[in-house]
Write an enzyme that holds these catalytic residues in place. Sequence first.
Site, PDB file in Angstrom:
ATOM      1  N   HIS A 160      -5.846   2.746   0.964  1.00  0.00           N
ATOM      2  CA  HIS A 160      -5.011   3.850   1.456  1.00  0.00           C
ATOM      3  C   HIS A 160      -5.649   4.604   2.629  1.00  0.00           C
ATOM      4  O   HIS A 160      -5.000   4.886   3.631  1.00  0.00           O
ATOM      5  CB  HIS A 160      -4.731   4.858   0.340  1.00  0.00           C
ATOM      6  N   ASP A 203       0.911  -1.138   0.000  1.00  0.00           N
ATOM      7  CA  ASP A 203       0.000   0.000   0.000  1.00  0.00           C
ATOM      8  C   ASP A 203       0.948   1.184   0.000  1.00  0.00           C
ATOM      9  O   ASP A 203       1.556   1.488   1.029  1.00  0.00           O
ATOM     10  CB  ASP A 203      -0.878  -0.002   1.246  1.00  0.00           C
ATOM     11  N   HIS A 204       1.123   1.823  -1.147  1.00  0.00           N
ATOM     12  CA  HIS A 204       2.247   2.761  -1.241  1.00  0.00           C
ATOM     13  C   HIS A 204       2.101   3.959  -0.305  1.00  0.00           C
ATOM     14  O   HIS A 204       3.075   4.620   0.010  1.00  0.00           O
ATOM     15  CB  HIS A 204       2.520   3.180  -2.695  1.00  0.00           C
TER      16      HIS A 204
HETATM   17  O1  LIG Z   1      -3.183   3.994  -5.629  1.00  0.00           O
HETATM   18  C1  LIG Z   1      -3.531   5.032  -6.148  1.00  0.00           C
HETATM   19  O2  LIG Z   1      -2.970   6.182  -5.713  1.00  0.00           O
HETATM   20  C2  LIG Z   1      -2.952   7.330  -6.550  1.00  0.00           C
HETATM   21  C3  LIG Z   1      -2.616   8.498  -5.636  1.00  0.00           C
HETATM   22  O3  LIG Z   1      -1.349   8.301  -5.095  1.00  0.00           O
HETATM   23  P1  LIG Z   1      -0.380   9.519  -4.790  1.00  0.00           P
HETATM   24  O4  LIG Z   1       0.833   8.877  -4.245  1.00  0.00           O
HETATM   25  O5  LIG Z   1      -0.185  10.232  -6.090  1.00  0.00           O
HETATM   26  O6  LIG Z   1      -1.087  10.393  -3.820  1.00  0.00           O
HETATM   27  C4  LIG Z   1      -4.266   7.527  -7.249  1.00  0.00           C
HETATM   28  O7  LIG Z   1      -4.137   8.564  -8.200  1.00  0.00           O
HETATM   29  C5  LIG Z   1      -4.659   6.266  -7.974  1.00  0.00           C
HETATM   30  O8  LIG Z   1      -5.945   6.429  -8.546  1.00  0.00           O
HETATM   31  C6  LIG Z   1      -4.686   5.096  -7.029  1.00  0.00           C
HETATM   32  O9  LIG Z   1      -4.840   3.900  -7.784  1.00  0.00           O
END
Ligand SMILES: O=C1O[C@H](COP(=O)(O)O)[C@@H](O)[C@H](O)[C@H]1O
Length: 484
Positions: free
Chosen positions: A242, A179-180
């Site tokens: 997230h 989960d980045h």
């Molecule tokens: O996992 C996802 O995250 C992005 C947003 O990540 P960020 O690190 O740019 O805040 C989101 O745009 C995408 O739809 C989603 O799959």
Amino acid sequence: MDAMTFVLFGATGDLAKRKIYPALYNLYVDQKMPKAFSVIGLGRRELSDADFQANVEKSLHEFSRQKPEEASQIRDFIGAFRYCSLNNTKLEDYTRLLQLVEQREQELDIPANRMFYMSVAPEFFEPIALNIQESGLGNTKGWKKLIIEKPFGHDLQSARELNEKLSNTFAEEEIYRIDHFLGKPMVQNIETLTYANPVIQALWSNRYIANVQITASETVGVEERAAYYDQSGALRDMFQNHMLQLLMMIALHLPKRCTPQEIQYKKKKIAEALRPLTKENVASEVVRAQYGAGELQGSSVVGYLDEPGIPAGSQNETYVAARLWLDDPFWSEVPFYIRTGKRMAEKSTRIVIEFKSPLKTGHESENTMAPNLLTLEIGPGESMSLQLNAKNPLNQGEVEPMHMTFKSGERNVPEAYENLIFDAMRGDATFFAHWNEVELAWQWVQPIQEAFAAGAIPLDTYNAGSGGPESADRLTAENGFRWW
Ligand SMILES: O=C1O[C@H](COP(=O)(O)O)[C@@H](O)[C@H](O)[C@H]1O
Ligand SMILES: NC(=O)C1=CN([C@@H]2O[C@H](COP(=O)(O)OP(=O)(O)OC[C@H]3O[C@@H](n4cnc5c(N)ncnc54)[C@H](OP(=O)(O)O)[C@@H]3O)[C@@H](O)[C@H]2O)C=CC1
């Protein structure tokens, strides 16, 4: 750090190019890679090792945080990369892969420690795990680990099925569910913030905290991901993973530095304490909406329904807001508000802790005083800011808000994927989603999924470039608050 082979499914894909190669390279430059390692890239297209290495190098020039400058360093790094053309679903292709992996282990004289990374569409997660097992790749004398991308299932049942299938090949402690958001430096800081600061620790409960707000607003729209996003929506794409992970992290009570297992245990407890929604109350606790046309950063942008690839009349949500409660002694009566949406006015992921009003003083300015707020800006850029009240030196009767802000500033901090891949290599699962959390998160969102599917929650609209639908203001206003 153990020597190892990094086996990357989806090596010709977008994520590999933008995130995974730059992450590996930055770890290499920062001397966080093992002394000996090999990377095997996989995809269907035919590529020579030289072509593959050239593609990797190109991605580093384009996307790496630290730009490759020394030719010898780059040569050494990409020299570790080999390519194998493989169809994920064909067991016979894995024989060639196994041969290549073993050959590289012998050439480098390294133990058979294998890190498998699934950076492919989710329908391939199960067949790949099965083929790793059947081909013998998983029967290694060293360790084996799996890093797996999102989405982990599309509902509770499919997530359970996927987990069951993966568990035939990998034990839970071998699985690292990415989960980045958990790799973002400010999110990784929450743990330290809460255990290393007595001031924060003392205030971290319903005694002093009035509400907690978690926002992830994005300016981007659906981009080129219509097929995926229209099936997923904001609830599955952002909220179930997230946003609920951020809630678990911020609600943790950490009186001391904890082991990964203790953190996982505490996160599970938080997820279990989430008060379930019912068919009767889901509509009062959740708002969903879709963006219409609007103006964003000086340009006109189309509405969701006019985006390429979106089916006419789609009822998919691009925004979700919800009010959540934790039935936990520390957090009872503290609402947690979560919102996330695309095509909003600003890109900002943040957590705001609003503290209760100051002790009653009887002073007339009390009602007009701004609340104390602790804001953790997670991205873009990181900062931590505390809003306090102080006397206006120009008007002694007036109390005005002042801000103490810490910014990570010019420091070139590691990106989320660097932190996470490094942790997985050294076997630290603190910032990965344990199955218990994933399952409980799907369980919690299930009534919302059902209500959306049944049309039981109206699909509101908001203009692109706005702060989201006005209907979401009700969630905070009903408890006497506002969104920050
Ligand atoms: O996992 C996802 O995250 C992005 C947003 O990540 P960020 O690190 O740019 O805040 C989101 O745009 C995408 O739809 C989603 O799959
Ligand atoms: N891109 C992003 O920003 C993010 C992606 N993710 C997740 O990461 C994963 C990968 O996404 P992304 O890189 O964008 O996807 P892409 O569509 O860009 O890449 C897919 C990869 O899978 C390979 N592939 C497809 N079918 C097969 C097959 N049958 N056998 C072997 N290889 C195959 C492709 O190689 P080839 O065409 O050569 O076969 C390619 O390398 C997904 O789970 C996604 O949800 C998560 C967060 C963000």
